[in-house]
Design a protein around this motif. Structure first.
Motif, PDB file in Angstrom:
ATOM      1  N   ARG A 123      -1.444  -5.727  -3.756  1.00 38.44           N
ATOM      2  CA  ARG A 123      -0.407  -5.347  -4.721  1.00 38.44           C
ATOM      3  C   ARG A 123       0.557  -4.391  -4.018  1.00 38.44           C
ATOM      4  O   ARG A 123       0.138  -3.422  -3.376  1.00 38.44           O
ATOM      5  N   LEU A 124       1.855  -4.666  -4.125  1.00 40.36           N
ATOM      6  CA  LEU A 124       2.880  -3.857  -3.467  1.00 40.36           C
ATOM      7  C   LEU A 124       3.223  -2.674  -4.361  1.00 40.36           C
ATOM      8  O   LEU A 124       3.862  -2.824  -5.407  1.00 40.36           O
ATOM      9  N   SER A 169       5.593 -11.802  -8.346  1.00 39.20           N
ATOM     10  CA  SER A 169       5.804 -10.456  -8.870  1.00 39.20           C
ATOM     11  C   SER A 169       5.472  -9.428  -7.780  1.00 39.20           C
ATOM     12  O   SER A 169       6.017  -9.482  -6.685  1.00 39.20           O
ATOM     13  N   ASP A 170       4.555  -8.508  -8.078  1.00 38.70           N
ATOM     14  CA  ASP A 170       4.209  -7.477  -7.096  1.00 38.70           C
ATOM     15  C   ASP A 170       2.953  -7.819  -6.310  1.00 38.70           C
ATOM     16  O   ASP A 170       2.385  -6.963  -5.628  1.00 38.70           O
TER      17      ASP A 170
END
Length: 363
Positions: free
Chosen positions: A126-127, A99-100
């Motif tokens: 976390r992006l 995911s992120d």
């Protein structure tokens, strides 16, 4: 008569198949763009040439205790793969990002002594649309039988800046970071095994440690080099020397040691000790150096044709192998440091900062 000869031939064939395989050393290493090699060290020949289907960077390699599976940190520091060295089949994979969340492992990779678990330290972010949100690092424990979509069986909080790791016969996981840590992979309990950043040496600067190559299995030890400035007194107003030293955990007994052994005259990227005589240490970069760490003496040093990042040693302590950087492995006589051979990798690709492991097979 014919039946007698046939029976004798069958008996001979049976006896030959019952004989154990001859013992030999194999070099396991990786090279760009996509190759994992198993090399007969004595014959200087390629025994297995595996084409990988993932990005092998950084090419950190540890081998299972039965010497059958090579675990590789690849896909630009992100994922862990297990490759069967006989068939080149991928038998394990752990894709760590989702995911992120992006997770990277900075050279941290180890396998348990029973071959049932693989360990790494994951550094997640976390992006977000405009930035990376730095999250807390964690130790991830994988079961090696988990197959091609492995998920962590357990995770625990980890100190930051963790790199190379190794496992002891007592079940402990030893890892290099600000300190050399001892970690219980079943509970996640962490203690300091060897003080590094917080060492109590008042006439020394903080140590500088380059920890990237998980070698030392021949001597069953977890060893890192350090360099430091040594001062004449605690005022640190006058430098007496710059020194090389080593930090070591004996993976058989769990005993630890930290010692200076030489003045810092040349750079060394990695080092191993002779498994049959641990007073002998071999370090490599632009030179190959042989030290007696008990006498604190340089025995010999030779220039190399180019830089090599990773050094390793044969199980009998008679040959030194230098690799990394280019597409060649240099072979040196451990006694004289004479260059006695060279192994060229068929891909022509460089090993970069990949690991060069030496394993022993047969009896």
């Amino acid at each position: 008569m014919r039946n007698l000869i046939a029976a004798a031939s069958a008996a001979l064939a049976l006896s030959l198949t019952a004989l154990p395989a001859l013992a030999k050393d194999l070099i396991v290493t990786a090279a760009k763009p996509d190759r994992l090699y198993v090399i007969d060290a004595k014959a200087r020949t390629i025994e297995t040439d595996c084409k990988l289907d993932f990005n092998l960077i950084p090419g950190v390699i540890v081998v299972s205790p039965d010497n059958k599976i090579a675990y590789i940190l690849g896909n630009r520091w992100e994922d862990v793969f297990g490759i069967d060295l006989a068939t080149c089949e991928t038998v394990f994979s752990a894709h760590q990002s989702e995911s992120d969340i992006r997770r990277k492992s900075i050279a941290s990779l180890a396998v348990s002594k029973d071959g049932k678990e693989v360990y790494t330290v994951r550094n997640p972010v976390r992006l977000l649309a405009d930035r990376y949100e730095v999250l807390e690092p964690e130790i991830a424990v994988y079961e090696t039988a988990a197959g091609l979509d492995a998920k962590p069986a357990r995770t625990f909080p980890s100190p930051r800046r963790m790199t190379v790791m190794a496992t002891g016969r007592d079940g402990m996981l030893y890892a290099a970071g600000h300190e050399i840590y001892a970690i219980d992979p079943k509970t996640g309990e962490i203690s300091i095994k060897i003080k590094n950043a917080t060492w109590d040496r008042p006439t020394y600067s903080p140590p500088d440690v380059l920890a990237f190559w998980p070698i030392g299995t021949q001597a069953d030890e977890f060893m890192l080099l350090y360099s430091a400035a040594k001062f004449t007194d605690e005022s640190m107003s006058e430098i007496a020397d710059f020194v090389w030293g080593y930090q070591s955990v004996d993976l058989t007994t769990g005993e630890s040691d930290i010692q200076d052994f030489a003045s810092l005259e040349v750079i060394m990227f990695s080092a191993v000790r002779d498994p049959n005589d641990k007073s002998k240490l071999y370090g490599v970069y632009t030179q190959l150096s042989k030290h007696d760490v008990e006498k604190k003496e340089l025995i010999k040093r030779v220039d190399l044709p180019h830089t090599y990042y990773c050094v390793n040693i044969s199980s009998d302590g008679k040959e030194i192998y230098v690799g990394g950087t280019n597409d060649d492995i240099g072979v040196y006589d451990a006694e004289t440091l004479e260059r006695i051979g060279e192994i060229l990798l068929p891909s022509g690709g460089d090993m970069a900062a990949g690991t060069m492991q030496v394993i022993s097979t047969g009896s």
